[in-house]
Design a protein around this motif. Sequence first.
Motif, short mmCIF file in Angstrom:
data_model
loop_
_atom_site.label_atom_id
_atom_site.label_comp_id
_atom_site.label_asym_id
_atom_site.label_seq_id
_atom_site.Cartn_x
_atom_site.Cartn_y
_atom_site.Cartn_z
N SER A 92 0.80 -1.23 0.00
CA SER A 92 0.00 0.00 0.00
C SER A 92 0.83 1.27 0.00
O SER A 92 0.47 2.25 -0.64
CB SER A 92 -0.95 0.00 1.19
N ASP A 93 1.97 1.28 0.69
CA ASP A 93 2.75 2.52 0.74
C ASP A 93 4.24 2.30 0.50
O ASP A 93 4.99 3.26 0.40
CB ASP A 93 2.52 3.26 2.05
N ARG A 94 4.68 1.08 0.42
CA ARG A 94 6.07 0.70 0.14
C ARG A 94 7.06 1.21 1.19
O ARG A 94 8.25 1.02 1.05
CB ARG A 94 6.51 1.17 -1.26
N ARG A 95 6.58 1.90 2.23
CA ARG A 95 7.49 2.34 3.29
C ARG A 95 7.48 1.37 4.45
O ARG A 95 8.51 1.14 5.07
CB ARG A 95 7.10 3.73 3.82
N GLY A 96 6.32 0.82 4.74
CA GLY A 96 6.20 -0.10 5.86
C GLY A 96 6.68 -1.50 5.49
O GLY A 96 6.70 -1.88 4.33
N ASN A 97 7.06 -2.24 6.50
CA ASN A 97 7.48 -3.62 6.31
C ASN A 97 6.45 -4.57 6.92
O ASN A 97 5.89 -4.28 7.97
CB ASN A 97 8.83 -3.87 6.98
N LEU A 98 6.25 -5.67 6.25
CA LEU A 98 5.37 -6.72 6.74
C LEU A 98 6.21 -7.90 7.17
O LEU A 98 7.24 -8.21 6.57
CB LEU A 98 4.42 -7.19 5.63
N ALA A 99 5.75 -8.58 8.20
CA ALA A 99 6.26 -9.90 8.55
C ALA A 99 5.24 -10.88 8.02
O ALA A 99 4.03 -10.71 8.23
CB ALA A 99 6.41 -10.04 10.06
N VAL A 100 5.70 -11.90 7.31
CA VAL A 100 4.82 -12.87 6.68
C VAL A 100 5.20 -14.27 7.18
O VAL A 100 6.36 -14.67 7.11
CB VAL A 100 4.94 -12.82 5.14
N LEU A 101 4.22 -14.99 7.69
CA LEU A 101 4.43 -16.36 8.15
C LEU A 101 4.52 -17.28 6.93
O LEU A 101 3.60 -17.31 6.11
CB LEU A 101 3.28 -16.78 9.06
N THR A 102 5.61 -18.01 6.82
CA THR A 102 5.79 -18.94 5.71
C THR A 102 5.07 -20.25 6.01
O THR A 102 4.66 -20.51 7.14
CB THR A 102 7.28 -19.24 5.48
N ASP A 103 4.96 -21.09 5.00
CA ASP A 103 4.36 -22.41 5.20
C ASP A 103 5.19 -23.21 6.21
O ASP A 103 4.63 -23.93 7.04
CB ASP A 103 4.27 -23.17 3.88
N GLU A 104 6.53 -23.07 6.15
CA GLU A 104 7.40 -23.76 7.11
C GLU A 104 7.16 -23.25 8.53
O GLU A 104 7.16 -24.02 9.48
CB GLU A 104 8.87 -23.58 6.73
N GLY A 105 6.95 -21.95 8.66
CA GLY A 105 6.66 -21.37 9.97
C GLY A 105 5.32 -21.84 10.51
O GLY A 105 5.18 -22.14 11.70
N TYR A 106 4.34 -21.93 9.62
CA TYR A 106 3.02 -22.42 10.03
C TYR A 106 3.12 -23.88 10.48
O TYR A 106 2.51 -24.27 11.47
CB TYR A 106 2.01 -22.25 8.90
N ALA A 107 3.91 -24.67 9.76
CA ALA A 107 4.10 -26.08 10.14
C ALA A 107 4.80 -26.18 11.50
O ALA A 107 4.44 -27.03 12.33
CB ALA A 107 4.90 -26.81 9.06
N ALA A 108 5.79 -25.32 11.74
CA ALA A 108 6.48 -25.33 13.04
C ALA A 108 5.51 -24.97 14.16
O ALA A 108 5.53 -25.58 15.23
CB ALA A 108 7.67 -24.37 13.01
N LEU A 109 4.68 -23.97 13.90
CA LEU A 109 3.67 -23.57 14.88
C LEU A 109 2.68 -24.70 15.14
O LEU A 109 2.38 -25.02 16.29
CB LEU A 109 2.94 -22.32 14.40
N ALA A 110 2.19 -25.31 14.08
CA ALA A 110 1.22 -26.41 14.22
C ALA A 110 1.83 -27.58 14.99
O ALA A 110 1.13 -28.23 15.79
CB ALA A 110 0.74 -26.87 12.85
N SER A 111 3.10 -27.82 14.80
CA SER A 111 3.79 -28.89 15.52
C SER A 111 3.96 -28.55 17.00
O SER A 111 3.85 -29.43 17.86
CB SER A 111 5.15 -29.14 14.87
N ALA A 112 4.22 -27.28 17.30
CA ALA A 112 4.46 -26.86 18.69
C ALA A 112 3.18 -26.67 19.48
O ALA A 112 3.19 -26.78 20.72
CB ALA A 112 5.25 -25.54 18.69
N ALA A 113 2.07 -26.39 18.82
CA ALA A 113 0.82 -26.00 19.49
C ALA A 113 0.28 -27.04 20.47
O ALA A 113 -0.12 -26.67 21.59
CB ALA A 113 -0.24 -25.62 18.47
N PRO A 114 0.24 -28.33 20.14
CA PRO A 114 -0.33 -29.29 21.10
C PRO A 114 0.43 -29.33 22.43
O PRO A 114 -0.19 -29.32 23.50
CB PRO A 114 -0.26 -30.63 20.37
N GLY A 115 1.74 -29.35 22.38
CA GLY A 115 2.54 -29.37 23.61
C GLY A 115 2.37 -28.08 24.40
O GLY A 115 2.33 -28.09 25.63
N HIS A 116 2.30 -26.97 23.68
CA HIS A 116 2.12 -25.68 24.34
C HIS A 116 0.77 -25.62 25.04
O HIS A 116 0.68 -25.20 26.21
CB HIS A 116 2.24 -24.55 23.32
N ALA A 117 -0.28 -26.07 24.35
CA ALA A 117 -1.62 -26.06 24.96
C ALA A 117 -1.65 -26.93 26.21
O ALA A 117 -2.25 -26.56 27.23
CB ALA A 117 -2.66 -26.54 23.95
#
Length: 154
Positions: A92-117
């Motif tokens: 939208s403005d090319r000045r701001g930066n976005l952080a984007v969750l990759t598929d690998e990051g989503y997989a790491a999160l999905a793997s960690a979530a059960p133990g965390h819960a």
Amino acid sequence: MTRWLDEDEQQTWRRFLAATQLINEALDRQLQREANMPHAYYVILVRLSETPGRAMRMTELAAQAQCSQSRLSHAVARLEERGWVRRERAASDRRGNLAVLTDEGYAALASAAPGHAEEVRRALFDVLKPEQVRELDEICSAIVSAADGNTLER
């Protein structure tokens, strides 16, 4: 004039500090042991996973993860090294930066979530009665509402 804590308030305050520290340390140990990530990284991944497009402006992510811009930038750099997050320029403005969750990051999160819960349940909910959980929710809501209204900054 200083409004000192009375004896009961002092005891409650110290128990609150001890309880939150114990819970945070337990969550961090569990995530380090089982997912090789600190709790702060887990929080970042969760926030991104809950956002449409799994992307968020860095400034907004810092606010939601309750950390400084510099701390977030350091954490995102570590997450980029793992391939779990990437940075992009905001379209939208090319000045701001976005952080984007990759598929690998989503997989790491999905793997960690059960133990965390399970650790959250063990460290907090399993030791409380249902009415205490409701009371804790009301207490936390009051504190967050006060902070959102800047009343804690007085």
